[in-house]
Design a protein around this motif. Structure first.
Motif, PDB file in Angstrom:
ATOM      1  N   THR A  11     -29.292  13.595  17.224  1.00 47.66           N
ATOM      2  CA  THR A  11     -28.004  13.118  16.718  1.00 47.66           C
ATOM      3  C   THR A  11     -28.171  12.042  15.646  1.00 47.66           C
ATOM      4  N   CYS A  12     -29.207  11.237  15.761  1.00 47.07           N
ATOM      5  CA  CYS A  12     -29.444  10.111  14.843  1.00 47.07           C
ATOM      6  C   CYS A  12     -29.528  10.589  13.399  1.00 47.07           C
ATOM      7  N   GLN A  13     -28.821   9.889  12.522  1.00 40.58           N
ATOM      8  CA  GLN A  13     -28.827  10.220  11.102  1.00 40.58           C
ATOM      9  C   GLN A  13     -29.546   9.169  10.263  1.00 40.58           C
ATOM     10  N   GLY A  14     -30.118   8.148  10.920  1.00 37.70           N
ATOM     11  CA  GLY A  14     -30.901   7.140  10.212  1.00 37.70           C
ATOM     12  C   GLY A  14     -30.086   6.141   9.408  1.00 37.70           C
ATOM     13  N   TYR A  15     -28.862   5.864   9.847  1.00 38.52           N
ATOM     14  CA  TYR A  15     -28.023   4.897   9.135  1.00 38.52           C
ATOM     15  C   TYR A  15     -28.557   3.468   9.234  1.00 38.52           C
ATOM     16  N   ALA A  16     -29.335   3.176  10.268  1.00 38.42           N
ATOM     17  CA  ALA A  16     -29.969   1.866  10.509  1.00 38.42           C
ATOM     18  C   ALA A  16     -28.986   0.764  10.899  1.00 38.42           C
ATOM     19  N   CYS A  17     -27.784   1.126  11.276  1.00 35.13           N
ATOM     20  CA  CYS A  17     -26.821   0.125  11.753  1.00 35.13           C
ATOM     21  C   CYS A  17     -27.367  -0.569  13.002  1.00 35.13           C
ATOM     22  N   ASP A  27     -35.883  -0.046  15.321  1.00 30.16           N
ATOM     23  CA  ASP A  27     -36.539  -0.011  14.023  1.00 30.16           C
ATOM     24  C   ASP A  27     -36.218   1.344  13.408  1.00 30.16           C
ATOM     25  N   LEU A  28     -36.674   1.567  12.197  1.00 31.80           N
ATOM     26  CA  LEU A  28     -36.418   2.834  11.527  1.00 31.80           C
ATOM     27  C   LEU A  28     -37.741   3.489  11.179  1.00 31.80           C
ATOM     28  N   GLY A  33     -36.854   9.355   9.068  1.00 29.87           N
ATOM     29  CA  GLY A  33     -35.471   9.007   8.774  1.00 29.87           C
ATOM     30  C   GLY A  33     -34.630   8.839  10.024  1.00 29.87           C
ATOM     31  N   LYS A  34     -35.257   8.387  11.101  1.00 31.44           N
ATOM     32  CA  LYS A  34     -34.579   8.234  12.392  1.00 31.44           C
ATOM     33  C   LYS A  34     -34.851   6.852  12.964  1.00 31.44           C
ATOM     34  N   ALA A  35     -33.944   6.409  13.811  1.00 27.60           N
ATOM     35  CA  ALA A  35     -34.142   5.153  14.519  1.00 27.60           C
ATOM     36  C   ALA A  35     -35.173   5.338  15.613  1.00 27.60           C
ATOM     37  N   VAL A  36     -35.894   4.275  15.901  1.00 25.90           N
ATOM     38  CA  VAL A  36     -36.812   4.270  17.033  1.00 25.90           C
ATOM     39  C   VAL A  36     -36.503   3.047  17.878  1.00 25.90           C
ATOM     40  N   VAL A  37     -36.677   3.200  19.172  1.00 28.81           N
ATOM     41  CA  VAL A  37     -36.464   2.090  20.093  1.00 28.81           C
ATOM     42  C   VAL A  37     -37.808   1.401  20.275  1.00 28.81           C
ATOM     43  N   ILE A  38     -37.896   0.148  19.871  1.00 31.41           N
ATOM     44  CA  ILE A  38     -39.159  -0.574  20.013  1.00 31.41           C
ATOM     45  C   ILE A  38     -39.216  -1.360  21.315  1.00 31.41           C
ATOM     46  N   ASP A  39     -38.074  -1.498  21.979  1.00 31.53           N
ATOM     47  CA  ASP A  39     -38.033  -2.146  23.294  1.00 31.53           C
ATOM     48  C   ASP A  39     -37.023  -1.390  24.150  1.00 31.53           C
ATOM     49  N   GLU A  40     -37.503  -0.441  24.947  1.00 33.38           N
ATOM     50  CA  GLU A  40     -36.612   0.417  25.745  1.00 33.38           C
ATOM     51  C   GLU A  40     -35.896  -0.329  26.854  1.00 33.38           C
ATOM     52  N   THR A  56     -21.513   0.502  16.850  1.00 38.51           N
ATOM     53  CA  THR A  56     -21.449   0.657  15.397  1.00 38.51           C
ATOM     54  C   THR A  56     -22.217   1.869  14.874  1.00 38.51           C
ATOM     55  N   CYS A  57     -22.938   2.567  15.757  1.00 42.64           N
ATOM     56  CA  CYS A  57     -23.687   3.749  15.323  1.00 42.64           C
ATOM     57  C   CYS A  57     -22.705   4.846  14.900  1.00 42.64           C
ATOM     58  N   PRO A  58     -22.692   5.209  13.610  1.00 38.76           N
ATOM     59  CA  PRO A  58     -21.756   6.241  13.152  1.00 38.76           C
ATOM     60  C   PRO A  58     -21.995   7.600  13.810  1.00 38.76           C
ATOM     61  N   ALA A  59     -23.242   7.872  14.212  1.00 43.46           N
ATOM     62  CA  ALA A  59     -23.573   9.165  14.816  1.00 43.46           C
ATOM     63  C   ALA A  59     -23.420   9.155  16.328  1.00 43.46           C
ATOM     64  N   ARG A  60     -23.129   7.970  16.915  1.00 45.44           N
ATOM     65  CA  ARG A  60     -23.004   7.815  18.384  1.00 45.44           C
ATOM     66  C   ARG A  60     -24.273   8.312  19.090  1.00 45.44           C
ATOM     67  N   ALA A  61     -25.426   7.933  18.540  1.00 45.10           N
ATOM     68  CA  ALA A  61     -26.707   8.419  19.049  1.00 45.10           C
ATOM     69  C   ALA A  61     -27.356   7.499  20.078  1.00 45.10           C
ATOM     70  N   ILE A  62     -26.735   6.355  20.372  1.00 43.29           N
ATOM     71  CA  ILE A  62     -27.343   5.370  21.278  1.00 43.29           C
ATOM     72  C   ILE A  62     -26.658   5.376  22.631  1.00 43.29           C
ATOM     73  N   THR A  63     -27.481   5.429  23.665  1.00 40.99           N
ATOM     74  CA  THR A  63     -26.996   5.377  25.039  1.00 40.99           C
ATOM     75  C   THR A  63     -27.653   4.186  25.726  1.00 40.99           C
TER      76      THR A  63
END
Length: 67
Positions: A11-17, A27-28, A33-40, A56-63
């Motif tokens: 789902t992530c579009q790499g907006y970096a919000c 991080d990105l 071109g995707k977000a990565v979780v550096i601290d899960e 604020t994630c436009p793609a609603r990719a974060i849970t």
């Protein structure tokens, strides 16, 4: 209460919000071109920043899962 942060890479579009809201958690991956979780499992003191990143994630990719 602990939390676990997950980014749906399909789902992530790499907006970096998320990075702007919580730079210690996200991080990105510029090559993908995707977000990565550096601290899960970040500390509770950054919960509000992580929640803001999810909102604020436009793609609603974060849970955020509460444990």
């Amino acid at each position: 209460m602990s939390m676990k942060v997950i980014v749906d890479l399909t789902t992530c579009q790499g907006y970096a919000c998320c990075m702007m809201e919580a730079p210690t958690v996200f991080d990105l991956d510029e090559s993908a071109g995707k977000a990565v979780v550096i601290d899960e499992t970040p500390a509770e003191d950054v919960r509000s920043a992580v929640e803001a990143a999810a909102r604020t994630c436009p793609a609603r990719a974060i849970t955020i899962e509460n444990g």
